[in-house]
Design an enzyme around this catalytic site. Structure first.
Site, PDB file in Angstrom:
ATOM      1  N   ASN A   7     -21.360  -7.971  35.835  1.00 24.49           N
ATOM      2  CA  ASN A   7     -22.005  -6.732  35.404  1.00 24.49           C
ATOM      3  C   ASN A   7     -21.609  -5.678  36.430  1.00 24.49           C
ATOM      4  O   ASN A   7     -22.138  -5.666  37.536  1.00 24.49           O
ATOM      5  CB  ASN A   7     -23.532  -6.907  35.356  1.00 24.49           C
ATOM      6  CG  ASN A   7     -24.243  -5.586  35.105  1.00 24.49           C
ATOM      7  OD1 ASN A   7     -23.661  -4.656  34.566  1.00 24.49           O
ATOM      8  ND2 ASN A   7     -25.507  -5.507  35.494  1.00 24.49           N
ATOM      9  N   TRP A   8     -20.670  -4.842  36.038  1.00 23.10           N
ATOM     10  CA  TRP A   8     -20.118  -3.880  36.997  1.00 23.10           C
ATOM     11  C   TRP A   8     -21.065  -2.710  37.261  1.00 23.10           C
ATOM     12  O   TRP A   8     -20.836  -1.914  38.163  1.00 23.10           O
ATOM     13  CB  TRP A   8     -18.778  -3.350  36.495  1.00 23.10           C
ATOM     14  CG  TRP A   8     -17.650  -4.341  36.545  1.00 23.10           C
ATOM     15  CD1 TRP A   8     -17.733  -5.688  36.792  1.00 23.10           C
ATOM     16  CD2 TRP A   8     -16.256  -4.057  36.352  1.00 23.10           C
ATOM     17  NE1 TRP A   8     -16.475  -6.253  36.758  1.00 23.10           N
ATOM     18  CE2 TRP A   8     -15.558  -5.275  36.490  1.00 23.10           C
ATOM     19  CE3 TRP A   8     -15.534  -2.891  36.062  1.00 23.10           C
ATOM     20  CZ2 TRP A   8     -14.164  -5.356  36.354  1.00 23.10           C
ATOM     21  CZ3 TRP A   8     -14.156  -2.963  35.921  1.00 23.10           C
ATOM     22  CH2 TRP A   8     -13.479  -4.195  36.081  1.00 23.10           C
ATOM     23  N   LYS A   9     -22.082  -2.551  36.444  1.00 23.20           N
ATOM     24  CA  LYS A   9     -23.028  -1.432  36.556  1.00 23.20           C
ATOM     25  C   LYS A   9     -22.262  -0.102  36.511  1.00 23.20           C
ATOM     26  O   LYS A   9     -21.281   0.000  35.787  1.00 23.20           O
ATOM     27  CB  LYS A   9     -23.875  -1.577  37.827  1.00 23.20           C
ATOM     28  CG  LYS A   9     -24.461  -2.976  37.986  1.00 23.20           C
ATOM     29  CD  LYS A   9     -25.548  -3.047  39.017  1.00 23.20           C
ATOM     30  CE  LYS A   9     -25.912  -4.505  39.249  1.00 23.20           C
ATOM     31  NZ  LYS A   9     -27.228  -4.669  39.824  1.00 23.20           N
ATOM     32  N   HIS A  58     -31.219  -5.153  30.657  1.00 19.36           N
ATOM     33  CA  HIS A  58     -31.090  -5.364  32.105  1.00 19.36           C
ATOM     34  C   HIS A  58     -32.292  -4.719  32.800  1.00 19.36           C
ATOM     35  O   HIS A  58     -32.785  -3.671  32.369  1.00 19.36           O
ATOM     36  CB  HIS A  58     -29.779  -4.752  32.614  1.00 19.36           C
ATOM     37  CG  HIS A  58     -29.463  -5.141  34.023  1.00 19.36           C
ATOM     38  ND1 HIS A  58     -30.040  -4.514  35.099  1.00 19.36           N
ATOM     39  CD2 HIS A  58     -28.668  -6.113  34.526  1.00 19.36           C
ATOM     40  CE1 HIS A  58     -29.607  -5.089  36.214  1.00 19.36           C
ATOM     41  NE2 HIS A  58     -28.777  -6.053  35.895  1.00 19.36           N
ATOM     42  N   GLU A 109     -32.525  -2.938  35.301  1.00 24.18           N
ATOM     43  CA  GLU A 109     -32.332  -1.532  35.702  1.00 24.18           C
ATOM     44  C   GLU A 109     -32.572  -0.603  34.514  1.00 24.18           C
ATOM     45  O   GLU A 109     -33.053   0.518  34.679  1.00 24.18           O
ATOM     46  CB  GLU A 109     -30.919  -1.344  36.293  1.00 24.18           C
ATOM     47  CG  GLU A 109     -30.832  -1.965  37.684  1.00 24.18           C
ATOM     48  CD  GLU A 109     -29.464  -2.467  38.080  1.00 24.18           C
ATOM     49  OE1 GLU A 109     -28.465  -2.100  37.450  1.00 24.18           O
ATOM     50  OE2 GLU A 109     -29.398  -3.258  39.047  1.00 24.18           O
ATOM     51  N   GLY A 146     -29.645  -7.365  43.374  1.00 25.96           N
ATOM     52  CA  GLY A 146     -29.104  -6.379  44.308  1.00 25.96           C
ATOM     53  C   GLY A 146     -29.827  -6.351  45.637  1.00 25.96           C
ATOM     54  O   GLY A 146     -29.659  -5.426  46.431  1.00 25.96           O
ATOM     55  N   SER A 165     -28.288 -11.738  42.877  1.00 25.39           N
ATOM     56  CA  SER A 165     -27.611 -12.012  44.159  1.00 25.39           C
ATOM     57  C   SER A 165     -26.864 -13.345  44.161  1.00 25.39           C
ATOM     58  O   SER A 165     -26.763 -13.995  45.197  1.00 25.39           O
ATOM     59  CB  SER A 165     -28.598 -11.926  45.329  1.00 25.39           C
ATOM     60  OG  SER A 165     -29.162 -10.616  45.400  1.00 25.39           O
ATOM     61  N   GLY A 203     -23.739  -9.244  39.615  1.00 26.17           N
ATOM     62  CA  GLY A 203     -23.581  -7.815  39.879  1.00 26.17           C
ATOM     63  C   GLY A 203     -22.580  -7.587  40.995  1.00 26.17           C
ATOM     64  O   GLY A 203     -21.362  -7.619  40.797  1.00 26.17           O
ATOM     65  N   GLY A 204     -23.083  -7.407  42.208  1.00 22.98           N
ATOM     66  CA  GLY A 204     -22.248  -7.043  43.362  1.00 22.98           C
ATOM     67  C   GLY A 204     -21.005  -7.896  43.531  1.00 22.98           C
ATOM     68  O   GLY A 204     -19.895  -7.377  43.736  1.00 22.98           O
TER      69      GLY A 204
HETATM   70  C1  PEP Z   1     -27.125  -7.894  37.931  1.00 25.88           C
HETATM   71  O1  PEP Z   1     -26.791  -6.729  38.004  1.00 25.88           O
HETATM   72  O2  PEP Z   1     -27.371  -8.408  36.829  1.00 25.88           O
HETATM   73  C2  PEP Z   1     -27.209  -8.668  39.169  1.00 25.88           C
HETATM   74  C3  PEP Z   1     -27.608  -9.913  39.100  1.00 25.88           C
HETATM   75  O3  PEP Z   1     -26.874  -8.022  40.327  1.00 25.88           O
HETATM   76  P1  PEP Z   1     -26.618  -8.691  41.773  1.00 25.88           P
HETATM   77  O4  PEP Z   1     -25.753  -9.907  41.517  1.00 25.88           O
HETATM   78  O5  PEP Z   1     -25.931  -7.651  42.560  1.00 25.88           O
HETATM   79  O6  PEP Z   1     -27.942  -9.089  42.293  1.00 25.88           O
END
Ligand code: PEP
Length: 258
Positions: free
Chosen positions: A13-15, A100, A102, A178, A218, A239-240
């Protein structure tokens, strides 16, 4: 039933990251690294709308699939700023992240709109990745299962057993997204197993066993193998770590071995 009957799915998930040239560069780096996942683990990059066409063209002929990060529930009309399922499938998008945390936290997404988007995605031929997860205070007050059951019931309301097999559920504890705080593998397994039990109650056991349930929050190159070794953790929403080709690939390789 054994987790090997389900499709393992690793989705980035590049956001709100990456311009088109940057997106092309990252996908060109990812493609050869994850080529050995073909037929074993589905690899997806969910990217910002502006990158979708570039992304679809860049991964053409490879085993990497492209997803969007949201979709509107109407087919067309006066919905300024929104994008429909038809617009996404027309350019070759196959998956879409829905609900999501966010979007729930910053953009007024509710279980009702998640349900509408999920049904619109399915009707339009997209495979939804539906995100659920508890807030920190909800975990601390001991209502995680209550929260998750409610989200699953409402988000999948009126989705048939046939269609729910095309849905990917991403269990994402909001406190782990995140933040660098990962759920332990046992915590992730406990809730993913609870989600499957909830699906079995809403549908039937065979249907529940067929649904891919991811963990997200994470997940990274260091902790992926342990999380993905769990019976009910069929993949990850990342995500990251999905923004670094080598880290993303380490997670994909962990899923292949998982
Ligand atoms: C996400 O954006 O769905 C996510 C899990 O982010 P991260 O891996 O950065 O916690």
């Amino acid at each position: 039933m054994n987790k090997s009957v389900r499709k393992a799915i690793i989705a980035g998930n590049w956001k709100m990251n990456k311009t088109r040239p940057e997106a092309k560069e990252l996908l060109e780096a990812i493609k050869p690294l994850v080529a050995n996942a073909e037929g074993n683990v589905e690899v997806i990059a969910c990217v910002p709308y502006t990158n979708l066409e570039t992304a679809v063209n860049t991964v053409a002929g490879s085993n990497v699939k492209i997803g969007a990060e949201n979709v509107h529930f109407e087919k067309s009309g006066a919905f300024t700023g929104e994008i429909s399922a038809d617009m996404l499938t027309e350019i070759g998008v196959e998956y879409v992240v829905i609900g999501h945390s966010e979007r729930r936290q910053y953009f007024g997404e509710t279980d009702e709109t998640v349900n509408k988007r999920t049904k619109a995605a399915l009707a339009g031929g997209l495979k939804p990745i539906v995100c659920v997860g508890e807030l920190l205070w909800e975990r601390e007050t001991g209502i995680t299962e209550e929260v998750i059951a409610r989200q699953i019931k409402l988000d999948l309301y009126d989705v048939s057993a046939e269609d729910v097999k095309k849905v990917v559920i991403a269990y994402e504890p909001v406190w782990a997204i995140g933040t660098g705080k990962t759920a332990t593998a046992d915590q992730a397994e406990e809730v993913c197993a609870f989600i499957r039990a909830t699906l079995a109650k809403l549908y039937d056991d065979a249907t529940a066993q067929a649904v891919t349930i991811q963990y997200g929050g994470s997940m990274n190159a260091a902790n992926a193998a342990e999380l993905l070794s769990k019976e009910n953790v069929d993949g990850g929403l990342i995500g990251g770590a999905s923004l670094k080709a080598a880290d993303f690939n380490t997670i994909v390789q962990a899923a292949i071995n998982g």
